[in-house]
Design an enzyme around this catalytic site. Sequence first.
Site, PDB file in Angstrom:
ATOM      1  N   THR A 116       7.169   9.719 -10.485  1.00 26.93           N
ATOM      2  CA  THR A 116       6.098  10.445 -11.168  1.00 26.93           C
ATOM      3  C   THR A 116       6.634  11.637 -11.948  1.00 26.93           C
ATOM      4  OG1 THR A 116       4.210  11.902 -10.739  1.00 26.93           O
ATOM      5  CG2 THR A 116       5.760  11.673  -8.966  1.00 26.93           C
ATOM      6  N   TYR A 140       3.391  16.178  -2.855  1.00 20.52           N
ATOM      7  CA  TYR A 140       3.401  14.839  -3.465  1.00 20.52           C
ATOM      8  C   TYR A 140       4.646  14.680  -4.333  1.00 20.52           C
ATOM      9  CZ  TYR A 140       2.271  11.209  -6.890  1.00 20.52           C
ATOM     10  OH  TYR A 140       2.334  10.109  -7.714  1.00 20.52           O
TER      11      TYR A 140
HETATM   12  N1  LIG Z   1      -1.897   6.374 -11.287  1.00 20.52           N
HETATM   13  C1  LIG Z   1      -1.067   7.193 -11.918  1.00 20.52           C
HETATM   14  O1  LIG Z   1      -1.394   7.756 -12.986  1.00 20.52           O
HETATM   15  C2  LIG Z   1       0.313   7.452 -11.356  1.00 20.52           C
HETATM   16  C3  LIG Z   1       1.132   8.399 -11.988  1.00 20.52           C
HETATM   17  C4  LIG Z   1       2.412   8.617 -11.469  1.00 20.52           C
HETATM   18  C5  LIG Z   1       2.860   7.901 -10.371  1.00 20.52           C
HETATM   19  N2  LIG Z   1       2.035   7.010  -9.770  1.00 20.52           N
HETATM   20  C6  LIG Z   1       2.534   6.291  -8.584  1.00 20.52           C
HETATM   21  O2  LIG Z   1       2.280   4.913  -8.753  1.00 20.52           O
HETATM   22  C7  LIG Z   1       1.999   4.293  -7.504  1.00 20.52           C
HETATM   23  C8  LIG Z   1       0.726   3.483  -7.629  1.00 20.52           C
HETATM   24  O3  LIG Z   1      -0.336   4.335  -8.039  1.00 20.52           O
HETATM   25  P1  LIG Z   1      -1.837   3.792  -8.084  1.00 20.52           P
HETATM   26  O4  LIG Z   1      -2.577   4.666  -9.021  1.00 20.52           O
HETATM   27  O5  LIG Z   1      -1.823   2.337  -8.278  1.00 20.52           O
HETATM   28  O6  LIG Z   1      -2.298   4.131  -6.594  1.00 20.52           O
HETATM   29  P2  LIG Z   1      -3.248   3.288  -5.605  1.00 20.52           P
HETATM   30  O7  LIG Z   1      -3.704   4.230  -4.553  1.00 20.52           O
HETATM   31  O8  LIG Z   1      -4.282   2.537  -6.374  1.00 20.52           O
HETATM   32  O9  LIG Z   1      -2.222   2.233  -4.973  1.00 20.52           O
HETATM   33  C9  LIG Z   1      -1.371   2.551  -3.898  1.00 20.52           C
HETATM   34  C10 LIG Z   1      -1.446   1.412  -2.899  1.00 20.52           C
HETATM   35  O10 LIG Z   1      -0.562   1.686  -1.815  1.00 20.52           O
HETATM   36  C11 LIG Z   1      -1.224   1.326  -0.598  1.00 20.52           C
HETATM   37  N3  LIG Z   1      -0.609   2.139   0.462  1.00 20.52           N
HETATM   38  C12 LIG Z   1      -0.647   3.492   0.607  1.00 20.52           C
HETATM   39  N4  LIG Z   1       0.058   3.875   1.686  1.00 20.52           N
HETATM   40  C13 LIG Z   1       0.565   2.730   2.240  1.00 20.52           C
HETATM   41  C14 LIG Z   1       1.380   2.473   3.372  1.00 20.52           C
HETATM   42  N5  LIG Z   1       1.816   3.466   4.168  1.00 20.52           N
HETATM   43  N6  LIG Z   1       1.714   1.193   3.671  1.00 20.52           N
HETATM   44  C15 LIG Z   1       1.253   0.166   2.876  1.00 20.52           C
HETATM   45  N7  LIG Z   1       0.482   0.359   1.786  1.00 20.52           N
HETATM   46  C16 LIG Z   1       0.145   1.626   1.479  1.00 20.52           C
HETATM   47  C17 LIG Z   1      -2.678   1.623  -0.840  1.00 20.52           C
HETATM   48  O11 LIG Z   1      -3.544   0.907   0.008  1.00 20.52           O
HETATM   49  C18 LIG Z   1      -2.844   1.215  -2.297  1.00 20.52           C
HETATM   50  O12 LIG Z   1      -3.223  -0.135  -2.430  1.00 20.52           O
HETATM   51  C19 LIG Z   1       1.917   5.413  -6.472  1.00 20.52           C
HETATM   52  O13 LIG Z   1       3.112   5.432  -5.733  1.00 20.52           O
HETATM   53  C20 LIG Z   1       1.779   6.664  -7.310  1.00 20.52           C
HETATM   54  O14 LIG Z   1       2.386   7.771  -6.687  1.00 20.52           O
HETATM   55  C21 LIG Z   1       0.782   6.772 -10.229  1.00 20.52           C
END
Ligand SMILES: NC(=O)c1ccc[n+]([C@@H]2O[C@H](COP(=O)([O-])OP(=O)(O)OC[C@H]3O[C@@H](n4cnc5c(N)ncnc54)[C@H](O)[C@@H]3O)[C@@H](O)[C@H]2O)c1
Length: 327
Positions: A116, A140
Amino acid sequence: MNVLVCGGAGYIGAHMCEQLAERGFSVVVFDNLAGGHREAVRWGPLIVGDLRDSRAIDAAFDAHHFDAVVHFAGKIVVSESTRDPAVYYEHNVNGTVNLLQAMVRHHSPPLVFSSTAAVYGDPQYTPIDEAHPCLPVNPYGWSKYIVEQMLTDFRRAYGLRSASLRYFNAAGASSSGLIGERHDPETHLIPNVLRACIEAHPVEVFGDDYPTLDGTCVRDYVHVSDLCRAHLTAIEYLRAGGDTETMNLGSGKGFSVLEVIAATERVCGKPIERRVAPRRAGDAPILVASSQKARKILGWNPVESDLESIIGSAWRWARQRGNVTGR
Ligand SMILES: NC(=O)c1ccc[n+]([C@@H]2O[C@H](COP(=O)([O-])OP(=O)(O)OC[C@H]3O[C@@H](n4cnc5c(N)ncnc54)[C@H](O)[C@@H]3O)[C@@H](O)[C@H]2O)c1
């Protein structure tokens, strides 16, 4: 080729599974469903499990042969990480240690990791490239930066190669109409502006006195489908023998909160009320990516990341669902 997608029931992970399946890859999802949705897992089997449980992730590797792993799983709400850092380190750091150990025990397939822009902390210049200092300002961001460091160490010690992709703001939805953004709570601007539009209530603008052209925060939005394409090329790069790398993924263009609201009004064809609220702690005035490194190493070029395409796709998904909450 068989790919393990940790967090594949979540927003970006589900889009990844769709693209992998379109390319003819087999997909297995590992997700605890805490933030994801069972019905978003449409392109392969779902293993309901938690990365904090080392036996569960080990069992997934015992049951399947994986040629590559894509790791999206984790906790993602910045403000929550400040209130309850232990949970963030447990999921994002301890959970990833368990995953990496299982990978090392099972022939160390290549890994693409969701990092991120939050690893950079307060920007010292813009656009931000990978040479920018990493000084996260919340747990985070630290949890992701610690994993990046672990990946460097695992490469050196165990030969596990990886690509850490530092996303700026993921947004938009698949053109298939099958999946889109669903977080609960939703902290991201575009789904919240769309919800305000659909439910006819004001959208909150957190601060209008930043040193930007219109006083509101400027962010770099990248279409989720473009993000996933970068992951596909990162898998190819690693499978062709490419070494561990860290790369930004953004469109390289910044839009203010008010510009996003105006663009949404154009897409939806109606005015959207706004209410100025106090600034949120830790919000930088401007976050815009330089993605030159990903362009050079992966040949990545975002093709759907103009603001109107992003909002248009998110609008079609939101309208189809009737609302944009995680419920
Ligand atoms: N959405 C954004 O704009 C953004 C920006 C930068 C980084 N990210 C990173 O991208 C990744 C995905 O983001 P997203 O928006 O799809 O989030 P999201 O919350 O929709 O997806 C994350 C998934 O991980 C699962 N999860 C969480 N903890 C877990 C665990 N301990 N064991 C198994 N599964 C687990 C959740 O159930 C969920 O389905 C994340 O790691 C986030 O930090 C997202």
